[in-house]
Design an enzyme around this catalytic site. Structure first.
Site, PDB file in Angstrom:
ATOM      1  N   TYR A 213       0.838  -1.219   0.000  1.00  0.00           N
ATOM      2  CA  TYR A 213       0.000   0.000   0.000  1.00  0.00           C
ATOM      3  C   TYR A 213       0.869   1.264   0.000  1.00  0.00           C
ATOM      4  CZ  TYR A 213      -4.607   2.206   0.738  1.00  0.00           C
ATOM      5  OH  TYR A 213      -5.770   2.923   0.609  1.00  0.00           O
TER       6      TYR A 213
ATOM      7  N   LYS B 291      -3.423   8.103   3.191  1.00  0.00           N
ATOM      8  CA  LYS B 291      -4.591   7.833   4.051  1.00  0.00           C
ATOM      9  C   LYS B 291      -4.341   8.317   5.494  1.00  0.00           C
ATOM     10  CE  LYS B 291      -7.574   5.919   1.218  1.00  0.00           C
ATOM     11  NZ  LYS B 291      -8.681   6.751   0.707  1.00  0.00           N
TER      12      LYS B 291
HETATM   13  P1  NAP Z   1     -12.984   3.475  -7.675  1.00  0.00           P
HETATM   14  O1  NAP Z   1     -14.281   2.887  -8.049  1.00  0.00           O
HETATM   15  O2  NAP Z   1     -11.832   3.311  -8.619  1.00  0.00           O
HETATM   16  O3  NAP Z   1     -13.195   5.018  -7.287  1.00  0.00           O
HETATM   17  C1  NAP Z   1     -12.135   5.948  -7.195  1.00  0.00           C
HETATM   18  C2  NAP Z   1     -12.623   7.205  -7.843  1.00  0.00           C
HETATM   19  O4  NAP Z   1     -11.734   8.304  -7.680  1.00  0.00           O
HETATM   20  C3  NAP Z   1     -12.818   7.026  -9.368  1.00  0.00           C
HETATM   21  O5  NAP Z   1     -14.114   7.452  -9.716  1.00  0.00           O
HETATM   22  C4  NAP Z   1     -11.769   7.963  -9.928  1.00  0.00           C
HETATM   23  O6  NAP Z   1     -12.074   8.425 -11.231  1.00  0.00           O
HETATM   24  C5  NAP Z   1     -11.826   9.057  -8.889  1.00  0.00           C
HETATM   25  N1  NAP Z   1     -10.767  10.038  -9.041  1.00  0.00           N
HETATM   26  C6  NAP Z   1      -9.443   9.821  -9.250  1.00  0.00           C
HETATM   27  N2  NAP Z   1      -8.815  11.007  -9.395  1.00  0.00           N
HETATM   28  C7  NAP Z   1      -9.759  11.973  -9.266  1.00  0.00           C
HETATM   29  C8  NAP Z   1      -9.737  13.392  -9.324  1.00  0.00           C
HETATM   30  N3  NAP Z   1      -8.606  14.082  -9.538  1.00  0.00           N
HETATM   31  N4  NAP Z   1     -10.905  14.065  -9.150  1.00  0.00           N
HETATM   32  C9  NAP Z   1     -12.064  13.424  -8.952  1.00  0.00           C
HETATM   33  N5  NAP Z   1     -12.150  12.085  -8.899  1.00  0.00           N
HETATM   34  C10 NAP Z   1     -11.004  11.364  -9.056  1.00  0.00           C
HETATM   35  O7  NAP Z   1     -12.452   2.838  -6.297  1.00  0.00           O
HETATM   36  P2  NAP Z   1     -13.064   2.784  -4.820  1.00  0.00           P
HETATM   37  O8  NAP Z   1     -12.369   1.652  -4.180  1.00  0.00           O
HETATM   38  O9  NAP Z   1     -14.535   2.826  -4.856  1.00  0.00           O
HETATM   39  O10 NAP Z   1     -12.481   4.115  -4.166  1.00  0.00           O
HETATM   40  C11 NAP Z   1     -13.283   5.066  -3.491  1.00  0.00           C
HETATM   41  C12 NAP Z   1     -12.618   5.435  -2.164  1.00  0.00           C
HETATM   42  O11 NAP Z   1     -12.697   4.310  -1.292  1.00  0.00           O
HETATM   43  C13 NAP Z   1     -11.156   5.811  -2.260  1.00  0.00           C
HETATM   44  O12 NAP Z   1     -10.878   6.878  -1.381  1.00  0.00           O
HETATM   45  C14 NAP Z   1     -10.474   4.554  -1.771  1.00  0.00           C
HETATM   46  O13 NAP Z   1      -9.166   4.780  -1.263  1.00  0.00           O
HETATM   47  C15 NAP Z   1     -11.445   4.168  -0.677  1.00  0.00           C
HETATM   48  N6  NAP Z   1     -11.294   2.801  -0.169  1.00  0.00           N
HETATM   49  C16 NAP Z   1     -11.308   1.746  -1.040  1.00  0.00           C
HETATM   50  C17 NAP Z   1     -11.140   0.463  -0.538  1.00  0.00           C
HETATM   51  C18 NAP Z   1     -11.116  -0.724  -1.471  1.00  0.00           C
HETATM   52  O14 NAP Z   1     -10.636  -1.793  -1.068  1.00  0.00           O
HETATM   53  N7  NAP Z   1     -11.625  -0.607  -2.692  1.00  0.00           N
HETATM   54  C19 NAP Z   1     -10.974   0.247   0.842  1.00  0.00           C
HETATM   55  C20 NAP Z   1     -10.968   1.342   1.695  1.00  0.00           C
HETATM   56  C21 NAP Z   1     -11.125   2.636   1.184  1.00  0.00           C
HETATM   57  P3  NAP Z   1     -11.397   7.633 -12.490  1.00  0.00           P
HETATM   58  O15 NAP Z   1     -11.591   6.164 -12.275  1.00  0.00           O
HETATM   59  O16 NAP Z   1     -12.146   8.165 -13.671  1.00  0.00           O
HETATM   60  O17 NAP Z   1      -9.948   7.991 -12.488  1.00  0.00           O
END
Ligand code: NAP
Length: 265
Positions: free
Chosen positions: A154, A161
């Site tokens: 990570y 984070k």
């Molecule tokens: P995701 O579906 O890939 O969502 C991430 C989003 O961030 C995408 O829509 C991406 O857009 C957007 N993004 C990236 N750069 C950006 C910018 N400059 N301005 C606006 N939007 C932007 O993945 P996710 O897992 O649901 O992530 C959402 C949150 O949950 C994140 O903060 C992640 O760290 C957190 N999280 C995820 C997990 C996990 O295991 N998946 C666990 C804990 C926390 P594009 O795809 O178009 O670049």
């Protein structure tokens, strides 16, 4: 039927696929009575296509959370759809490949800066951009991955984070007097686009399924969505600066389970 978000107007970021945690929140929030406006980053036609898969198609406004001009114009664009908002979900993260995957000691500052700009500083930027829409107070929720310890692969996203957890506390300090609560959900691993871009992410998947006392699904984001909805509702009126774990209880235990939680044997 009345829902916990009846009458709430929510701004939800970070929807790119149906697996996105933001999509799960938007869907559950609509089921609970909320009006949802989505933001889309870059690939707007894709986000608009996903938005049509919600129970009620949601409007999409463009937002690159690192672009000062788009941030400054956000409130006006959102006002084309709703006259204000009661809650915001920050579901935005990105780190360049060089900042992830076990190369911690050699990552360049440029890669670290990008990860922190998109994943950490954007939490503050989004909150400030949404402020003109939140004159009656409200709730801001962000999505965290536990930053209290170092994880395999990570790397600098873990540092980003840790910063997000600190930003959460400072936002709670500065926005509390405006009646705005600011909290994080610390989620266990989910197979989203962002997760799949982390080389070696399977290590988390295996650890969680073996160790989480309640068990853990890598593909069901509804527990995360429900917790976000609760924080966006009126059910936590005196909670701010908090980090709530939605991780099957993983963070609370030190070693793997010795029994199979699905059978209780
Ligand atoms: P995701 O579906 O890939 O969502 C991430 C989003 O961030 C995408 O829509 C991406 O857009 C957007 N993004 C990236 N750069 C950006 C910018 N400059 N301005 C606006 N939007 C932007 O993945 P996710 O897992 O649901 O992530 C959402 C949150 O949950 C994140 O903060 C992640 O760290 C957190 N999280 C995820 C997990 C996990 O295991 N998946 C666990 C804990 C926390 P594009 O795809 O178009 O670049």
């Amino acid at each position: 039927m009345s829902g916990i978000l009846d009458g709430k107007r929510l701004l939800v970021t970070g929807v790119i696929t149906e697996q996105s945690l933001g999509f799960g929140v938007a869907k559950y929030a609509q089921e609970q009575g909320a009006d949802v406006v989505l933001t889309g980053f870059g690939r707007l036609s894709l986000v608009e296509r996903i938005a049509k898969k919600l129970p009620k198609p949601a409007p999409v406004v463009e937002l690159d959370a690192t672009d000062p001009e788009q941030l400054a114009g956000l409130a006006d664009k959102v006002r084309e759809h709703v006259d204000g908002i009661d809650g915001v979900l920050h579901a935005i993260a990105f780190a360049p490949p060089g900042a992830l995957g076990g190369n911690f000691l050699n990552t360049t500052w440029e890669d670290v800066a990008k990860a922190v700009e998109v994943s950490t500083f954007s939490y503050k930027s989004l909150a400030v951009a949404a402020l003109p829409l939140m004159e009656n107070g409200g709730s801001i929720v962000g999505l965290d991955f536990d930053a209290q310890q170092a994880w395999p692969v990570y790397d600098w996203m873990g540092v980003a984070k840790a910063g997000l957890e600190a930003v959460n506390r400072y936002l709670a300090r500065d926005l509390g007097p405006k009646g705005i609560r600011v909290n994080l959900i610390s989620a266990g691993p989910q197979r989203t686009m962002a997760a799949k871009s982390i080389p070696g992410f399977e290590a988390f998947e295996q650890a969680w399924t073996k160790r989480a006392p309640l068990g853990w699904s890598l593909t069901d984001s509804e527990p995360v969505a429900k917790a976000c909805a609760a924080l966006l509702s009126d059910l936590f009126p005196a909670t701010s600066g908090e980090i709530i774990h939605v991780d099957g209880g993983f963070h609370a235990v030190g070693v793997e389970r010795t029994e199979d939680v699905s059978t209780g044997q």
